[in-house]
Design an enzyme around this catalytic site. Structure first.
Site, PDB file in Angstrom:
ATOM      1  N   ASP A 415       0.990  -1.020  -0.002  1.00 25.59           N
ATOM      2  CA  ASP A 415      -0.195  -0.109   0.106  1.00 25.59           C
ATOM      3  C   ASP A 415       0.705   1.150   0.082  1.00 25.59           C
ATOM      4  OD1 ASP A 415      -2.329   1.626   0.120  1.00 25.59           O
ATOM      5  OD2 ASP A 415      -3.275   0.435   1.660  1.00 25.59           O
ATOM      6  N   GLU A 418       3.180   5.176  -3.506  1.00 28.52           N
ATOM      7  CA  GLU A 418       3.524   6.485  -4.377  1.00 28.52           C
ATOM      8  C   GLU A 418       4.568   7.459  -3.681  1.00 28.52           C
ATOM      9  OE1 GLU A 418      -0.266   7.149  -2.190  1.00 28.52           O
ATOM     10  OE2 GLU A 418       0.391   5.584  -3.338  1.00 28.52           O
ATOM     11  N   ASP A 488      -8.075   4.475  -3.991  1.00 26.21           N
ATOM     12  CA  ASP A 488      -9.012   4.700  -3.015  1.00 26.21           C
ATOM     13  C   ASP A 488     -10.067   5.563  -3.746  1.00 26.21           C
ATOM     14  OD1 ASP A 488      -7.444   3.078  -1.308  1.00 26.21           O
ATOM     15  OD2 ASP A 488      -6.938   5.080  -0.059  1.00 26.21           O
TER      16      ASP A 488
END
Length: 820
Positions: A415, A418, A488
């Site tokens: 997760d 980035e 998300d």
């Protein structure tokens, strides 16, 4: 030499950088100062045009690298994305007045020695693209004390030329013309500075700093904040698959994923105990609904100060080994959440901090307390690590191996790769990484952290294929066994529609494995959550789309998403969900064979229509249809059909309304025939057709000439052998299909331990040839039955399956022909 140099050379950079500049200037003197002179190199040439040094390097006959330096810049740059070395290429170089021409067997590159612009064409003279005159730009830039440049290059495209790529963009566009995109990695937009054209060429802008892509009347350009030079690759593939082949040849091939990754995955934010997680798998088994994967999300480590400890510190997970074993005993697999950041009480944080391998900007979670909004009276102290540092990648894996890999966990949910950058300030990019400022390498963060895990696990063992689910990506990430999801996203019909073009453009960058949170992550627009019938309908349609993505994964916050949350057997939404999960499993032989085609032949699983129908002008900009594999045309439903407004007291609410059967129109590309997957009805291409779409149906069509293997009904991917496959033939054109099989979850296929069986349909002779089986592997079927069916409107559609096939044959690996 720049900060992208070979890592072992980095410590001596200050001592040698001026020597490289001196050598470069001496080379210029040796070349002479007139613009018509050049130096022939092993891969092409070097020359000077005014104050710009230009180097053209042929990597293959179809791939060219272009480097442009201002005079005071060093002459070397090591790519983070490109791993290919130039191969010998036969070139003809010709100098005529103000023109230098370099011609390979596949490509002609023409440099104007007066303006410095470069034009690309085929050797036969078909124009592909030209740089715009005067568009090469180097603007001095102070990168936190490092005197470098912002760099820009512009090209001229044809007015109606469609282009694709740029990564995962939530803009709903198929062609990326006429827009401006600020490219800096974030949660739901993943950037790859790559475009490819409907004309069959691609451009990879090899820069990792914040970049702006602009396409308008003045041209098509990339502008990057930081670059010691302009560095881009031009590639000519003739068509989209060829361009993708070139891009993967440059940046890495695609390893195969295990078969079980193509089954159905259940997740949510978050299962709060090991008993809860295991109970979800048990419930699916009790219901008889197929499931292959369960995901353990965050906080199994306990609290935010121990963020990403890679240990089960939460008392609700008291027996980690039993936890993993219990999931495996149910014939399911588990992947687990790991992050790019660490809490201050973790062992990793303390070691990274001691060695100067943490960055100093705000990331998630902001607060040490697990509350919303974040309580900043208790800052979490969580910090992001530096994956550009080789030792940092070693440390990351050491803790991952000891804490989780040793338990037998099947894969990694990486997760925030980035990574999350909260309350952004421009000076945050001044953070120093192993390769220079964070600004200089910002967009390559996911490539480096994902690559670190993949490389280390491959060194550890080849018994189990690496599987990584991750939230961000950069050019070259396809080589690291990663499936990228779109972040998300907030649930809405628009968001569902946008996922289609997002996934297709991402695939057109050469990265084939993509998925989205089925149902959307946040339910902000649905205050009644699962009690809202419009959301239930949206979830059903999203799951139907997910059935035709490289990964089929249900996940989200605000409400659970398991199938039993949507009713029971006999309820409309439940039945629609169950139907498409089962369909996914029946298609596994087709999907797994398509995945092999991706790895072996540079194909793509999600295929924009331009890939297979580039000459059909009506198809190339459609943003809500695509091919899944090379046979199935998927047209997801992206608007509500079965709800209406109802006044309830003082409120107006949505209620179900199935009184009118609705339809969706789908364009069938020209120059081929098509079959309705559900009914077997045949259509002519080049037209729009309307399909009735009850809640358990989406428009789904099969290209004439297709051969599709249909597998057994199973509860998990490897439950039954493929010893009695149905083989569906869709007549109307010649066609072929290669059925691929192997051991499903190791790297023996890299040693050619697998088998292929080629099916070929001769439409004129109405004959199906099943060729000799090639190859072998442990556990391979020596004999099997193929149930052969010719599909038509009377039999062979999915919902009108004939009670008997046209022919059942026993196949023992030897070539056979069957007249049908």
């Amino acid at each position: 030499m720049t900060l992208y140099q070979n890592e072992v050379m980095r410590p001596v950079l200050p001592k040698v950088k001026h020597l490289y500049r001196l050598a470069w200037l001496l080379m210029l003197i040796a070349m002479g100062c007139s613009s018509g002179n050049y130096e022939r190199t092993e891969t092409g040439l070097k020359t000077r045009v005014d104050s710009t040094l230009i180097e053209i390097q042929f990597f293959t006959p179809k791939i060219v690298r272009v480097l442009k330096y201002p005079l005071d810049a060093p002459p070397e740059k090591k790519s983070l994305s490109v791993i290919k070395k130039p191969e010998p290429v036969s070139l003809r170089i010709q100098e005529d007045d103000e023109v230098l021409s370099l011609v390979s067997s596949e490509l002609k590159v023409v440099l104007n020695t007066k303006t410095g612009t470069i034009a690309y064409s085929t050797p036969e003279g078909r124009t592909l693209i030209n740089e715009k005159d005067g568009s090469t730009a180097f603007v001095p830039f102070d990168d936190n004390g490092d005197q470098t440049y912002s760099v820009k290059q512009t090209w001229n495209l044809e007015p109606d030329e469609a282009i694709y790529g740029l990564g995962i963009l939530q803009n709903g566009k198929m062609s990326q013309r006429r827009q401006k995109v600020r490219m800096i990695q974030n949660n739901t937009w993943d950037y790859v500075p790559f475009i490819q054209s409907v004309k069959g060429y691609g451009i990879f802008w090899d820069n990792y700093s914040p970049t702006t892509f602009t396409d308008d009347e003045s041209g098509t350009e990339f502008l990057s904040e930081v670059g010691d030079c302009i560095d881009y690759y031009f590639m000519y593939g003739e068509h989209a698959d060829g361009v993708i082949t070139n891009m993967r040849e440059l940046t890495g091939e695609v390893p195969m994923f295990p078969l079980w990754t193509y089954g159905f995955w259940q997740s949510k934010e978050r299962y709060k105990s090991q008993n809860e997680t295991v109970s979800i798998v048990k419930k699916y088994r009790e219901l008889g609904v197929p499931l292959d994967g369960i995901i353990q999300d965050w906080q199994y480590w306990g609290d935010n100060y121990h963020w990403n400890a890679m240990e089960f510190l939460n008392p609700e997970f008291p027996e980690p080994q039993k936890f993993v074993d219990d999931v495996h005993a149910l014939n399911a697999h588990m992947i687990i959440s790991i992050w790019s950041s660490f809490g201050p009480e973790t062992k990793q944080y303390k070691e990274f901090n001691e060695k100067g391998m943490l960055m100093n900007f705000l990331t998630w979670p902001l607060s040490g307390k697990d509350v919303w909004p974040p309580d900043m009276n208790y800052p979490s102290g969580v910090r992001v690590y530096d994956p550009y540092h080789p030792e940092a990648r070693d440390i990351y894996w050491r803790y991952l191996k000891g804490g989780l890999f040793s338990l037998g966990i099947d894969g990694w949910w990486m997760d925030s790769t980035e990574p999350d950058h909260m309350n952004f300030k421009p000076e945050d990019l001044n953070n120093q990484t192993y390769l220079g400022s964070f600004r200089k390498v910002r967009n390559a963060y996911p490539l480096m952290t994902v690559g670190g895990v993949y490389d280390h696990q491959r060194k550890e063992s080849s018994d189990k294929r690496v599987f990584i689910l991750t939230r961000s990506a950069f050019a070259g990430q396809q080589r690291y066994g990663a499936n990228t999801w779109s972040g998300d996203v907030v649930a809405s019909w628009k968001a569902l529609r946008n996922q289609i073009s997002a996934g297709l453009n991402f695939s057109l960058c050469g990265i084939p494995h993509w998925n989205s949170d089925i149902g959307g992550f946040f339910l902000w627009d649905y205050k009644r959550k699962l009690d809202d019938p419009e959301y239930r309908e949206l979830y059903a349609r999203w799951l139907q789309f997910g059935a035709f993505c490289p990964m089929m994964r249900s996940h989200g916050a605000d409400a659970p998403r398991e199938i039993f949350q949507f009713g029971k057997k006999g309820d409309a939404v439940y039945d629609a969900l169950e139907k498409f999960i089962h369909l996914r499993y029946r298609l596994l032989p087709y999907i797994y064979s398509s995945s092999w085609d991706v790895s072996a032949n540079h194909s793509s699983m999600m295929r924009a229509l331009v890939m297979d129908f580039p000459t059909d002008r009506n198809a190339i900009d459609i943003n809500d249809q695509y091919m899944f594999g090379e046979s199935l045309l998927v047209s997801p439903v992206t608007n509500a059909m079965y709800v209406k407004q109802k006044v309830s007291g003082k409120d107006t609410i949505m209620v179900e309304d199935f009184s009118v059967l609705k339809s969706k129109e789908t364009y069938l590309p020209a120059n081929t025939g098509w079959y309705d997957f559900w009914t077997g009805e045949r259509f002519t291409g080049g037209t729009k057709v309307s399909k009735e779409t009850p809640l358990d149906v989406i428009p789904l069509y099969v290209k004439a000439g297709s051969i599709i293997p249909i597998g057994p009904a199973v509860q998990y991917a490897e439950e039954k052998k493929w010893d009695d496959l149905e083989i569906r033939v869709y007549p109307g054109a010649n066609g072929s299909f290669v059925l691929y099989e192997d051991e499903f979850d190791n790297y023996n296929y890299e040693k050619e331990v697998y088998s292929t069986i080629t099916f070929t349909w001769d439409d004129a002779k109405r004959t199906l040839t099943i060729d000799d089986r090639k190859g072998s592997f442990l556990g391979m079927l020596s004999s099997r039955t193929f149930q052969l069916t010719i599909v038509n409107a009377n039999k062979g559609g999915h919902e009108h399956k004939p009670s008997n096939p046209d022919r059942a044959v026993t196949y023992t690996g030897k070539r056979m022909q069957v007249k049908l």
